[in-house]
Design a protein around this motif. Structure first.
Motif, PDB file in Angstrom:
ATOM      1  N   UNK B 537     -43.750 -21.621  38.403  1.00  0.00           N
ATOM      2  CA  UNK B 537     -43.218 -21.630  39.494  1.00  0.00           C
ATOM      3  C   UNK B 537     -42.045 -20.451  39.748  1.00  0.00           C
ATOM      4  N   UNK B 538     -41.039 -20.524  38.825  1.00  0.00           N
ATOM      5  CA  UNK B 538     -39.911 -19.681  38.566  1.00  0.00           C
ATOM      6  C   UNK B 538     -40.373 -18.136  38.809  1.00  0.00           C
ATOM      7  N   UNK B 539     -41.335 -17.826  38.055  1.00  0.00           N
ATOM      8  CA  UNK B 539     -41.681 -16.534  37.940  1.00  0.00           C
ATOM      9  C   UNK B 539     -42.167 -16.194  39.281  1.00  0.00           C
ATOM     10  N   UNK B 543     -40.809 -13.051  40.907  1.00  0.00           N
ATOM     11  CA  UNK B 543     -41.545 -11.821  40.789  1.00  0.00           C
ATOM     12  C   UNK B 543     -43.091 -12.036  41.061  1.00  0.00           C
ATOM     13  N   UNK B 544     -43.605 -12.494  42.285  1.00  0.00           N
ATOM     14  CA  UNK B 544     -45.038 -12.516  42.573  1.00  0.00           C
ATOM     15  C   UNK B 544     -45.643 -11.480  42.140  1.00  0.00           C
ATOM     16  N   UNK B 547     -50.260  -9.004  45.984  1.00  0.00           N
ATOM     17  CA  UNK B 547     -49.704  -8.429  47.020  1.00  0.00           C
ATOM     18  C   UNK B 547     -49.702  -9.738  48.145  1.00  0.00           C
ATOM     19  N   UNK B 548     -50.525 -10.244  48.405  1.00  0.00           N
ATOM     20  CA  UNK B 548     -50.659 -11.359  49.138  1.00  0.00           C
ATOM     21  C   UNK B 548     -49.818 -12.152  49.067  1.00  0.00           C
ATOM     22  N   UNK B 549     -49.231 -12.648  47.769  1.00  0.00           N
ATOM     23  CA  UNK B 549     -48.306 -13.682  47.391  1.00  0.00           C
ATOM     24  C   UNK B 549     -46.947 -13.168  47.840  1.00  0.00           C
TER      25      UNK B 549
END
Ligand SMILES: Nc1ncnc2c1ncn2[C@@H]1O[C@H](COP(=O)(O)OP(=O)(O)OP(=O)(O)O)[C@@H](O)[C@H]1O
Ligand SMILES: Nc1ncnc2c1ncn2[C@@H]1O[C@H](COP(=O)(O)OP(=O)(O)OP(=O)(O)O)[C@@H](O)[C@H]1O
Ligand SMILES: [Mg+2]
Ligand SMILES: [Mg+2]
Ligand code: NI
Lengths: 324, 561, 301, 501
Positions: B537-539, B543-544, B547-549
């Protein structure tokens, strides 16, 4: 399209076969056709011989198979009572019933829909309450009582309308119509009204309920918020949206029209299929009863199909999608 | 332009008059977007309805003045008021699916609206309608205008709704939750459109919503309502950044933030009066009962290459539809004792995942294991399979997830009876009452019916029902999206607490990234039935990868000050 | 209990609707009269020895020749009209109620299952419904009557007439229930509380009857009242067509059928007493149905 | 003058030999004619036969045919036509062949003479063939109607070609049938109808309304209870008469036990004449007459009404209404508390049949005879009676030959399928003396001797209460005031006697 119609036709055959089977199993119980076909002095042997000739001594399933087999070959058989070809007898009577039923239905729609709309839009008014109560009383009187009362009021006391029969008929091709003469129309009014009262009430109440429901929907609220004129709002927006359920029920009520047309026709001596059917019951005229029922089932199936097609005409959501 | 002073609206009922709003004042200037926020039932919609003159009977305006420019809105005849609607005031509703007449083409609806207020030829009206559609961003408007509403997507439909509200050039548009039914991407487009229209055309907007993020994003001024009264109003930035009224403060605290994770939300003190449970059992006993039944060993879940196909939506009555792939070879691993967040836009397949796990939907392909044992798919899963008890679910809509005809007691003791956890009826009742206590409800609720509870309370009952099966794996499908922020905060707190205490494994489904951030340890992002990203989650939030995220994160309205 | 009823929304609405109140009162009186007929009625129309042909065709008491003993006159057999209609209403209501109950059980059961399982089962049930709709009630009545006659020994025919008629009427009414139940079930089965029950692995029958059924009762209740009214009317119509009850078991239908013979003869009361009674009964039941519809419409609360 | 009339049933066919039913024969008697015909007083008079006499030296009759008679299509009437009609009417496909059961041979003597040879002396033969209607052999052959239609229609089903006073001008079965006078008829019509339109109207109220609204000129029958209504109106009249039909109750004489009784196990009380007499004494004919039949009936003592040839004046008394005597008789027979039994009735066959049976049940109940009444439509009725499904039943009998012998043959003689006797004696009343008397009555040529034989037989049947004759059914017709017509006791309606004024 083809898939849909084929599927419906397949189901229709099932419905008609089932009706044929049920009705056929019924005939054995209606009475003894031979007693009705012969006179007092006919001997027992002669009766027995007749029974044998008519195949009444064959096993039930065998009789049914013969009946359906003949039907499928287009042979509708001959009436026990009049010895006429059944197909011809029924065909002669179909126009009368259809005209009566259609006019009754039209009356019920022409009166029922506006009344339903009116009562939905003015739910608490005095007029609404009176309409609702009157129609309720109307459907609470058995059809045959209404019919006779109308006959005596308009036929005997006032002398305005004929008391029985179809009045002047006109032959158009194989179709005898009473819609083209004044006499015919005068004869049609009372039975059509009698038959239509029940439908009328049903239509009115249905339109009213649906209309009230639709009037609360978001798109009506939104249209109101856009200031669309009331008339257009009520008739173009609201009424059209009530039609889908209304059509369904009216289609389903076809069975009701047929059932009640038996009563109406007998009261008004209206020479339609219902009257023929009642006479056939009286004389245990098995071939006529059987074909009558199958024909009714066929009409029913036809009406159902028409209802489905009407849906598509009314509701664009059911039409072929043009673009994504 | 619009000036409302001391507006009071009442709904008479058999128990006396109910005052829906009381002494509300607000004003909107041309080009201003005025936000109305407040919990459900605060009276937001009622204000809108009063202004446009569409209060549902028997509601009536008891007091107050309303003027639009030089027109006194309270002194209009019915006909004048109707003429006013559309011409000077318009309205946009929450749900674009139901706001358009399904039987009329977009063109017909636009033209009739224009012609209702202007004497204009049909072809001119059509030209205007097409221009308008182009302006609000519908491409190939000249051809698309012939379409029926169902042939448009949700976002486009909402644009059509806006076009309908706009086509008569009104001065004021009341937008009642115009984006609640839309997903983030579409929502941000619609909000942009509203902002642009306010600026370029100088139209005044009243924007009704309970989403503080939306308020923060586009409104100029905001009015905070509670219980029909104005709590606070003023420029948006000032009210949100430095709320003066304690309610506003509490509200702001309850808003889940996208930018940081909090352990617990601060919630406005609940006013539930606790009544001791009849048998004297309390939440602690329920807790003990639950712990008593906790099986050791994790309830980790693994899904491998799960594919789900549905008979696709019928596009025509005549032909058989193409199958619709709702899940396309999806794999997911949920670690025991953690919370897995499942996110994605509407229709991406989140609920379908939940249904596959619970056995409501059978996948065409793929395997699942629960705690290492294979988990049979729907049809193969026997009715008494152990997973029926171990996996429990909390649904999105607290209004329909409880059977309205059953008393709370019946609803709660059903799992106890069904799974044979407690043979004794009286004991079942005690435990149910204790469980109510545990989820923060009064024990005497047990003899009431669901409709006697608020949405938040019902969601607690749903959680209690799930817990009474002594589950190890809990699926929460958008458990708070039907609730407003303060109540959402309470439910989220409850879930967090329970998870911590009983070591439950949770699959938490939401489309609200901010909420997910507060809850989850891991994240899976779905799009069109495919997994686009699976991460800690934190990551993910810092830093997703996909691209969609990234796009999703960006579009989520956030309080940025 | 009573207090709760008094305070319930339904009763509150009842108190506000004069039509419903009057309808309720009429229905109550008629039903009470029917139920307590043996205690209220002065003679028992089933007891052949209790009336005499010599008293036949007496007009109501206010007309010349009327006798105080027979306030609404007597019919062509010398039966007291009041006793006849009370017993008649008893039989009609019995037939109506039984028919309605059978139709409800059959229709709701099939409709629920069709809506719950969908697919092929649904298609079969709905086609059967079509067959039923295509057969007018009079035919169904003939069919059942015939079968009963074929199956049962002849001395039982008289005893089963009521049952036969009831069954025939029930069969022509069940489709309404089935269709409504099915449509509502389609909606309900996708609601989350049903899914919750399914997830828990509850038995389908339990889901259908314990969870779904209570939630679709509202519209069904309305149909029940409306169909009760139609069942009573249908009985009258079947009697008119000669497929109903024998003339010596007085139902409202047979009374009207017999009365029709006296439409013009001057003995108007033989027709109009039962007819007006029937109208009052049917109208009041229908009004109650309307009222129930309102009660079950949450938007009207 | 146009004359419109209505009746409840449409003649099923225009073929005079296909169905032996009153509506058909009554209607066709206007189109076709027999060798003999009945006059207004029901007596036999010459028709197509100008005279007839018994054959010399053998049993049978010779008919001397009328000369110069033509059919409606113009062909001549000769003995060939009679011969052809005989063959047609006595063929297997015919429903009237039982009329010719005594006939052994038919001989054409010359063009206008024909002999019917019978197996025994048969004084009543000419009476028995009054409805034997003559078809044109050439017409039938040309149109393929040589035999009566059996399972499918033929030309004679909807077309007609008789020698009678009226011609069929159009026919729409079940709806309307139009007749026009036949100019070439050999006899003089006593009426002035130039066009006659017949419509069947099944519902009696509708029929009455049609009359009162002036749409029809005449209707038969009308319900008894509406007589007052018609009489009370200006311009209408009711024509009343006695039909020859006697209504009676019959018993299951040969049944071992009652079918519809719980208390009488294994016995049939009705085998005891005292019980049957008790039942007869229980019935109050005056009350039935006043309330159910509106004072229109004549109580009957035997199976034929007074006035019919062979009526037994010596036995014209019927058991009086005497409930005490009835109870006494029951007690004597061993049923002091009475018993229950099943009474079968029609509800659409005779005038107010159902009301009659209900009234009778109530009267039986008063003496302890607890009748369980089942009334069924006539279409189910005969079947049930033939299946012996009754304890007591209702029956109406009209002597087709207008002679007392007719009901004896059908109702009193023991069932004998071979000799075709007792075929409507459902309860199988059986008395050896009766069986012995019947052939004597049939063959006796001397009226006085014959009457003594009949008197003896009637006395037996009364003593044994073979049936309970109730009353003679009334005939109630209604017409506009300006219509003159003749009502015949067989309920046949003859257009040639109708005048419109
Ligand atoms: N037609 C009505 N009859 C009675 N009460 C009503 C009616 N409409 C609204 N109310 C009441 O008025 C109050 C305010 O309702 P309103 O719809 O304005 O709330 P809202 O702030 O828009 O809530 P939501 O966020 O749920 O849309 C509520 O308590 C509601 O129960
Ligand atoms: N029973 C079904 N039959 C056909 N299609 C279905 C069915 N159930 C779901 N779908 C389709 O599958 C897709 C995924 O649906 P799902 O409910 O899983 O989406 P979701 O991610 O939960 O969306 P939301 O956020 O709106 O709840 C949608 O396009 C939906 O239309
Ligand atoms: Mg709102
Ligand atoms: Mg979902
Ligand atoms: Ni209260």
């Amino acid at each position: 399209m083809v898939y849909f119609i084929l599927k419906r036709l397949f189901q229709s055959i099932f419905v008609m076969l089932a009706v044929a089977f049920l009705s056929f199993s019924l005939f054995r119980f209606v009475g003894d056709p031979v007693s009705q076909m012969t006179g007092v002095e006919t001997t027992v042997e002669d009766r027995e011989r007749l029974r044998e000739e008519l195949g009444l001594n064959d096993p039930f399933l065998f009789q049914f198979a013969r009946f359906t087999g003949d039907l499928l070959q287009g042979d509708f058989g001959y009436s026990y009572r009049t010895r006429q070809p059944v197909a011809e007898m029924i065909a002669d009577r179909i126009p009368a019933t259809l005209e009566l039923g259609t006019v009754a239905l039209i009356i019920s729609l022409l009166v029922g829909i506006p009344a339903g709309v009116y009562t939905a839009l003015n739910p608490r008014g005095f007029v609404t309450q009176s309409i609702l109560l009157t129609t309720l009383v109307g459907v609470s009187i058995p059809t045959f009582v209404i019919g006779i009362m109308l006959i005596f009021l308009f036929g005997v006391q006032l002398g305005w309308l004929p008391t029985f029969g179809r009045g002047g008929t006109v032959q158009i091709g194989g179709w005898t119509s009473s819609l083209f003469t004044v006499e015919g129309w005068r004869a049609l009014i009372l039975p059509a009204f009698t038959l239509g009262v029940y439908q009328l009430t049903l239509t009115m109440r249905l339109v009213r309920a649906e209309m009230m429901e639709v009037m609360r929907s978001d798109y009506i609220l939104f249209a109101t918020a856009r200031g669309i004129p009331w008339r257009r709002l009520h008739f173009r927006h609201a009424l059209a949206n009530t039609m889908v359920p209304v059509i369904t029920i009216i289609g389903l009520q076809f069975g009701g029209v047929i059932a009640f047309s038996i009563v109406t026709e007998s009261v008004f001596q209206w020479p339609g299929m219902g009257l023929l059917f009642l006479e056939s019951i009286r004389f245990v005229d098995i071939p006529v009863m059987g074909v009558y029922l199958v024909v009714i089932a066929f009409f029913f199936v036809l009406v159902n199909l028409a209802v489905d097609l009407l849906y598509i005409a009314i509701d664009p959501r059911l039409r072929v999608k043009e673009a994504a | 332009m619009l000036d409302v002073q001391g507006l009071t609206v009442r709904f008479p009922s058999r128990h006396g008059d109910f005052t829906a709003i009381e002494g509300v004042s607000l004003s909107v200037n041309p080009g201003e977007i005025h936000g109305l926020v407040g919990e459900s039932g605060a009276g937001k919609s009622t204000i809108g309805a009063a202004v446009i003159g569409l209060l549902q009977p028997p509601g009536y305006i008891a007091e107050g003045t309303m003027t639009l420019g030089d027109v006194d809105l309270r002194n209009l005849t019915a006909a004048q008021a109707h003429q006013m609607r559309g011409a000077r005031i318009s309205m946009i509703f929450q749900d674009p699916q139901t706001s358009l007449n399904p039987l009329m083409t977009v063109e017909d609806q636009l033209i009739e609206t224009i012609q209702a207020h202007e004497d204009i030829s049909t072809s001119d009206a059509r030209t205007r309608a097409i221009e308008l559609l182009e302006e609000i961003g519908i491409k190939q408007a000249a051809t698309r205008i012939k379409a029926y509403p169902h042939q448009f997507s949700g976002g486009m439909r909402q644009r059509v709704v806006i076009a309908l509200a706009l086509c008569t050039n009104p001065e004021l548009i009341i937008a009642d939750e115009p984006t609640t039914a839309l997903d983030v991407a579409v929502q941000s487009q619609v909000l942009d459109l509203i902002k642009r229209l306010a600026q370029t055309r100088g139209i005044g907007f009243i924007l009704i919503t309970h989403d503080i993020g939306v308020i923060a994003q586009i409104t100029d001024n905001v009015t905070v309502l509670r219980g029909g009264k104005v709590m606070e109003h003023g420029p948006t930035e000032r009210v949100l950044r430095a709320p003066e009224h304690p309610y506003t403060k509490a509200l702001m605290d309850a808003v889940p933030r996208l930018d940081k994770r909090v352990e617990r939300f601060l919630v406005p003190e609940s006013d539930v009066v606790k009544v001791a449970s009849p048998a004297g059992l309390t939440g602690a006993d329920a807790e003990a009962w639950l712990l008593d039944g906790v099986q050791q060993g994790g309830a980790d879940l693994e899904m491998k290459d799960v594919t789900v196909r549905f008979a696709g939506t019928r596009t025509s009555l005549w032909t058989k539809p193409e199958p619709f792939v709702a899940l396309d070879s999806v794999s997911m691993q949920v670690r025991p004792g953690t919370v897995m967040g499942l996110v994605g836009e509407s229709g991406s397949g989140k609920s379908t995942m939940a249904k596959v796990i619970t056995g409501l939907v059978s996948p065409a392909e793929g395997q699942m294991t629960l705690a290492g044992d294979p988990l049979p798919a729907a049809k193969q899963r026997p009715r008494d399979h152990v997973s029926r008890r171990l996996i429990q679910m909390v649904f999105q809509d607290p209004y329909s997830s409880l059977n309205a005809r059953h008393r709370i007691g019946e609803i709660l003791s059903e799992p106890l009876w069904l799974y044979g956890l407690e043979p004794d009826a009286a004991r079942r009742r005690q435990i149910s009452a204790a469980m109510l206590d545990l989820v923060g409800l009064s024990a005497d609720s047990i003899d009431r019916y669901p409709h006697q509870f608020s949405g938040g309370q019902r969601q607690r009952i749903a959680v209690a029902r799930a817990l009474l099966a002594r589950p190890r794996f809990l699926i929460c499908d958008e458990p708070t999206s039907a609730l407003d922020v303060s109540i959402q905060a309470q439910v989220l707190n409850l879930l967090k607490d329970l998870q911590a205490r009983f070591g439950l494994t949770i699959l938490f489904i939401s489309h609200n990234l901010a909420v997910v951030r507060q809850m989850s340890d891991d994240i899976t992002v779905l799009r069109n039935g495919k997994v686009v990203e699976a991460q800690r989650s934190e990551a993910f939030f810092t830093a997703p990868k996909a691209d969609y995220a990234r796009e999703l994160l960006q579009l989520t309205p956030a309080i940025t000050f | 209990m009573l207090a709760r009823f008094w305070h319930s929304d339904g009763f509150w609405m009842l108190r506000r609707s004069p039509a419903a109140m009057i309808a309720g009162l009429v229905a109550f009186l008629v039903i009470a009269g029917a139920v307590f007929a043996p205690w209220i009625a002065s003679t028992d129309p089933y007891d052949l020895a209790s009336f005499s042909l010599m008293d036949g065709l007496l007009p109501p008491v206010w007309q010349d020749g009327g006798m105080a003993q027979f306030p609404l006159g007597t019919d062509d057999q010398g039966r007291d009209m009041i006793s006849a209609i009370l017993y008649g209403a008893r039989l009609s209501l019995l037939i109506g109620l039984m028919a309605m109950v059978i139709a409800t059980v059959l229709g709701v059961g099939l409709g629920l299952a069709a809506g719950y399982y969908g697919g092929r089962f649904d298609a079969i049930v709905m086609r059967i419904a079509d067959v039923q709709l295509a057969l007018p009630a009079i035919l169904t009545a003939l069919l059942i009557d015939g079968i009963a006659r074929g199956v049962l020994p002849s001395e039982m025919h008289g005893d089963v007439r009521v049952a036969v008629l009831t069954l025939a009427i029930a069969l022509s009414l069940w489709v309404n229930f089935a269709r409504t139940a099915r449509a509502s079930t389609f909606v309900e089965r996708n609601k989350e509380y049903v899914q919750a029950a399914m997830i828990m692995g509850q038995h389908p029958l339990r889901v259908m009857f314990r969870h779904i059924l209570p939630n679709i009762l509202g519209p069904l209740l309305v149909i029940m009242t409306v169909d009760l009214a139609s069942a009573i009317l249908l009985e009258a119509t079947l009697s008119f067509l000669g497929i109903g009850l024998p003339a010596d078991s007085p139902s409202l239908g047979t009374l009207i059928r017999i009365g029709m013979q006296f439409l013009l003869s001057g003995e108007w009361w033989i027709l109009w007493v039962p007819t007006l009674f029937l109208i009052a009964l049917v109208v009041s039941i229908n009004l109650l149905g309307d009222f129930l519809r309102d009660v079950f419409n949450p938007r009207l609360h | 003058e146009t004359f419109r009339w209505a009746s409840t049933t449409d003649p099923q066919t225009m073929d005079p030999h296909a169905v032996n039913a009153a509506p058909v024969l009554s209607f066709l008697n206007n189109i076709y004619e027999g060798l003999v015909r009945r006059n207004q007083g029901m007596a036999i008079e010459p028709s197509l036969a100008a005279s007839w006499e018994q054959l010399e030296g053998e049993n049978g009759w010779r008919f001397n045919l009328r000369q110069g008679v033509t059919f409606q299509d113009g062909s001549d009437f000769t003995a060939e036509d009679v011969m052809f009609s005989y063959e047609r009417a006595s063929s297997e496909a015919s429903d009237v062949r039982s009329w010719f059961a005594p006939v052994t041979e038919v001989r054409v003597v010359d063009e206008f003479t024909i002999d019917f040879v019978t197996n025994a002396p048969n004084p009543l033969f000419p009476d028995s063939i009054a409805n034997f209607l003559i078809l044109d052999s050439g017409w039938a052959a040309a149109n393929g109607a040589e035999l009566p239609a059996r399972d499918s229609e033929n030309f004679a089903t909807r077309e007609a070609n008789g020698t009678g006073p009226f011609m069929l001008s159009s026919r729409d079965p079940g709806v309307r049938t139009t007749l026009a006078p036949f100019d070439g008829w050999w006899d003089e019509a006593q009426g002035n109808v130039t066009e006659a339109i017949f419509t069947p109207i099944g519902n009696s109220s509708t029929g009455l309304a049609a009359l009162l609204s002036g749409e029809i000129d005449f209707i038969e029958p009308i319900p008894l209870q509406d007589v007052g209504q018609v009489e009370g109106r200006d311009g209408f009249k009711v024509i009343e008469g006695e039909e020859t039909r006697v209504i009676m109750f019959g018993f299951g004489h040969e049944h071992e036990a009652l079918l519809y009784s719980s208390e009488t196990e294994g016995t049939n009380p009705f085998t005891d004449p005292r019980v049957r007499l008790a039942a007869a004494h229980a019935l109050n004919m005056d009350a039935i007459d006043r309330v159910v039949m509106r004072g229109k009936i004549e109580a009957a003592s035997q199976l034929v009404p007074a006035g019919i040839s062979g009526f037994s004046e010596a036995n014209a008394e019927r058991p009086a209404y005497d409930p005490d005597r009835a109870r006494e008789l029951l007690a004597e027979a061993g049923y002091p508390d009475g018993f229950s039994f099943g009474l079968k009735c029609t509800n659409d066959r005779y005038i107010n049949d159902e009301a009659l049976c209900r009234a009778a049940s109530s009267m039986f109940a008063a003496v302890g005879l607890d009748a369980e009444l089942t009334s069924v439509p006539v279409r189910n009725y005969w079947e049930q009676l033939r299946a012996d499904d009754f304890d007591m039943y209702l029956l109406g009998w009209s002597p087709g030959t207008f002679d007392a012998e007719h009901p004896i043959r059908f109702l009193l003689h023991s069932q004998d399928d071979e000799a075709r006797l007792g075929s409507w004696n459902f309860g199988n009343y059986s008395n050896a003396r009766v069986d012995e008397l019947l052939p004597q009555i049939q063959q006796e040529l001397d009226p006085a001797t014959r009457q003594t034989l009949i008197d003896e037989l009637v006395a037996i049947s009364q003593e044994e209460v073979a049936y309970i004759p109730l009353y003679t059914q009334p005939l109630i017709w209604a017409a506009k005031e300006n219509i003159d017509l003749t009502q015949r006791a067989d309920n046949f309606f003859m257009l040639r006697w109708v005048s419109v004024n």
